[in-house]
Scaffold this motif. Structure first.
Motif, PDB file in Angstrom:
ATOM      1  N   GLY A   1       0.817  -1.212   0.000  1.00 35.01           N
ATOM      2  CA  GLY A   1       0.000   0.000   0.000  1.00 35.01           C
ATOM      3  C   GLY A   1       0.851   1.263   0.000  1.00 35.01           C
ATOM      4  N   PHE A   2       1.923   1.272   0.779  1.00 33.49           N
ATOM      5  CA  PHE A   2       2.805   2.437   0.800  1.00 33.49           C
ATOM      6  C   PHE A   2       3.489   2.627  -0.552  1.00 33.49           C
ATOM      7  CE2 PHE A   2       2.651   1.660   5.442  1.00 33.49           C
ATOM      8  CZ  PHE A   2       2.330   2.945   5.853  1.00 33.49           C
ATOM      9  N   ALA A   3       3.955   1.517  -1.155  1.00 34.72           N
ATOM     10  CA  ALA A   3       4.650   1.619  -2.434  1.00 34.72           C
ATOM     11  C   ALA A   3       3.719   2.133  -3.526  1.00 34.72           C
ATOM     12  CB  ALA A   3       5.225   0.258  -2.821  1.00 34.72           C
ATOM     13  N   VAL A   4       2.497   1.617  -3.558  1.00 29.95           N
ATOM     14  CA  VAL A   4       1.538   2.057  -4.576  1.00 29.95           C
ATOM     15  C   VAL A   4       1.168   3.518  -4.362  1.00 29.95           C
ATOM     16  CG1 VAL A   4      -0.779   1.675  -5.482  1.00 29.95           C
ATOM     17  CG2 VAL A   4       0.679  -0.286  -4.951  1.00 29.95           C
ATOM     18  N   GLN A   5       1.121   3.937  -3.104  1.00 26.39           N
ATOM     19  CA  GLN A   5       0.809   5.339  -2.827  1.00 26.39           C
ATOM     20  C   GLN A   5       1.895   6.262  -3.404  1.00 26.39           C
ATOM     21  OE1 GLN A   5      -1.983   6.482  -1.455  1.00 26.39           O
ATOM     22  NE2 GLN A   5      -1.305   8.601  -1.714  1.00 26.39           N
ATOM     23  N   PHE A   6       3.168   5.863  -3.262  1.00 19.42           N
ATOM     24  CA  PHE A   6       4.255   6.646  -3.858  1.00 19.42           C
ATOM     25  C   PHE A   6       4.213   6.569  -5.384  1.00 19.42           C
ATOM     26  CE2 PHE A   6       6.330   5.975   0.360  1.00 19.42           C
ATOM     27  CZ  PHE A   6       6.466   7.318   0.685  1.00 19.42           C
ATOM     28  N   ASP A   7       3.865   5.380  -5.912  1.00 22.40           N
ATOM     29  CA  ASP A   7       3.709   5.164  -7.351  1.00 22.40           C
ATOM     30  C   ASP A   7       4.922   5.682  -8.124  1.00 22.40           C
ATOM     31  OD1 ASP A   7       2.409   4.231  -9.615  1.00 22.40           O
ATOM     32  OD2 ASP A   7       1.442   6.160 -10.010  1.00 22.40           O
ATOM     33  N   SER A   8       6.107   5.287  -7.678  1.00 24.81           N
ATOM     34  CA  SER A   8       7.334   5.763  -8.319  1.00 24.81           C
ATOM     35  C   SER A   8       8.196   4.567  -8.718  1.00 24.81           C
ATOM     36  CB  SER A   8       8.120   6.664  -7.364  1.00 24.81           C
ATOM     37  OG  SER A   8       8.569   5.930  -6.240  1.00 24.81           O
TER      38      SER A   8
END
Length: 415
Positions: free
Chosen positions: A171-178
């Motif tokens: 969830g954190f990684a997708v939120q950054f979406d980088s």
């Protein structure tokens, strides 16, 4: 069912052990830790794989789907031959090297950008994953010892708990979406395989059991009873994709339930599996008991899917309540089916050929995962309510016939 413990370890008089929160022996704890680490890494990659390939690698979505489908099909081919290798060379060593191979494949994804190279790496990863699962089977059986049924259920709870932790990280990684975030997840998955291999190396060696003089090289291919049970279990295993594939699309496109219910149903299912898999597996310690558990699962699947289907056209609050009840009933069926399936794959297999038998059983479940999206799209989404009931009826029929097929398989086991 006889068991083959690989080591006689002293029980640890700990409150955590007495309450079932920690396995009894050191070897059981080591394999549980390896499972937890492995599933965290695999979980973060599985959830974000499509995003990684489209946003970082730059592949079109059609190529991503094709590549993952081809790799899943290729992975089905490795289970039986590598399982046979584990039977003859020792499961710990084979499983350890399959983990290393998966780590190397994940590491290669950090640098490859061409579609054909990505396809080769994905196929290698799936081949190693399937082969590792076949080698892990006899390892679990030997370490589980006399407490095998409970230990298998404990490992599944551990795997689901790891999946929940992976979902939070994802969830954190997708939120950054980088790009760095997605690369970090792939690197974490690669390192998790290496870490799991290091943990597995701490297990004692399990010497292979000698095969009887008249045992054939590929005994599982001539065991008609085991093959029949594998086919039935493969059909029943389609239910795993009901909550992952069909239900989210059903909630969003065919009911008035709010979209947040998609995440909530996944959370409820995971929590119930983590908390109840061990209790649901109590008493499922023989082929006959496993057949009865699968029969109960068929009844639960039909009931749960009927309630979910009935949510279409209901007011919002009734739709939410109906889907919630349906998910709980469906998860109970999942618990029973998992307990029965894990027992059957072990108890119907000869002790000297656990690896190749695990590989064949994994082939059935893997094939079900390949065809499940098509089946569910046709039944549940194209045909609607009648399709949900039809598929639930198929699960019920499989559950009702399984105890009879299990008894036939036991009577006709190869000498």
């Amino acid at each position: 069912m006889s068991t083959v413990p690989i080591i006689d370890e002293k029980k640890v008089p700990s409150p955590l052990v007495r309450r079932g929160l920690v396995p009894r022996t050191r070897s059981q704890r080591v394999l549980a830790l390896a499972t937890f680490v492995n599933m965290i890494g695999s979980g973060v990659f599985m959830v974000t794989a499509a995003l990684f390939f489209t946003r970082v690698v730059g592949l079109p979505l059609a190529q991503v789907g094709l590549g993952m489908g081809v790799a899943a099909g290729a992975g089905l081919l490795a289970g039986v031959p590598v399982g046979h290798l584990a039977d003859r060379r020792g499961p710990r060593e084979v499983y350890l090297w399959m983990l290393v191979a998966q780590g190397a494949a994940m590491g290669a994804l950090l640098v490859v950008r061409d579609f054909w190279l990505v396809l080769v790496v994905l196929c290698a990863s799936e081949l190693a994953r399937s082969a590792g699962g076949a080698a892990r089977g006899p390892l679990v059986r030997g370490i589980g010892g006399a407490d095998l049924a409970r230990y298998r259920a404990y490992l599944r709870s551990v795997a689901n708990l790891a999946g929940s932790c992976a979902a939070i990280a994802t969830g954190f990684a997708v939120q950054f979406d980088s790009r760095p975030a997605y690369l970090a997840l792939v690197l974490a998955n690669a390192l998790s395989f290496v870490a799991s291999a290091v943990v597995v190396a701490a297990l004692p060696k399990m010497p292979p059991l000698p095969a009887p003089p008249r045992a054939g090289r590929w005994a599982v291919t001539r065991d008609r009873g085991y093959l029949a049970v594998t086919v039935l279990d493969g059909v029943m295993s389609i239910h795993h994709q009901v909550l992952l594939f069909a239900l989210p699309l059903w909630i969003v496109g065919y009911t008035d339930a709010p979209r947040w219910l998609v995440g909530a149903t996944a959370l409820v299912n995971t929590a119930l599996v983590v908390l109840l898999q061990v209790p649901a597996s109590r008493g499922v310690d023989s082929s006959a008991a496993a057949g009865r558990a699968v029969r109960r699962a068929g009844v639960a699947f039909l009931a749960g899917m009927a309630v979910v289907a009935a949510a279409a056209g209901l007011p919002t609050w009734l739709a939410v309540a109906g889907i919630g009840v349906g998910i709980c009933v469906h998860t109970v069926g999942e618990l029973w089916h998992t307990a029965g399936s894990m027992e059957l794959r072990f108890s119907l297999a000869p002790e000297h050929a656990q690896g190749q038998y695990m590989g064949m059983f994994g082939f059935g479940a893997g094939l079900a995962n390949v065809v499940a999206p098509t089946v569910l799209a046709l039944c549940c989404l194209t045909w609607g309510v009648p399709g949900w009931l039809l598929l639930g009826g198929v699960f019920l029929a499989v559950g009702l016939v399984t105890p009879h097929v299990v008894r036939w398989a036991e009577r006709n086991r190869p000498a």
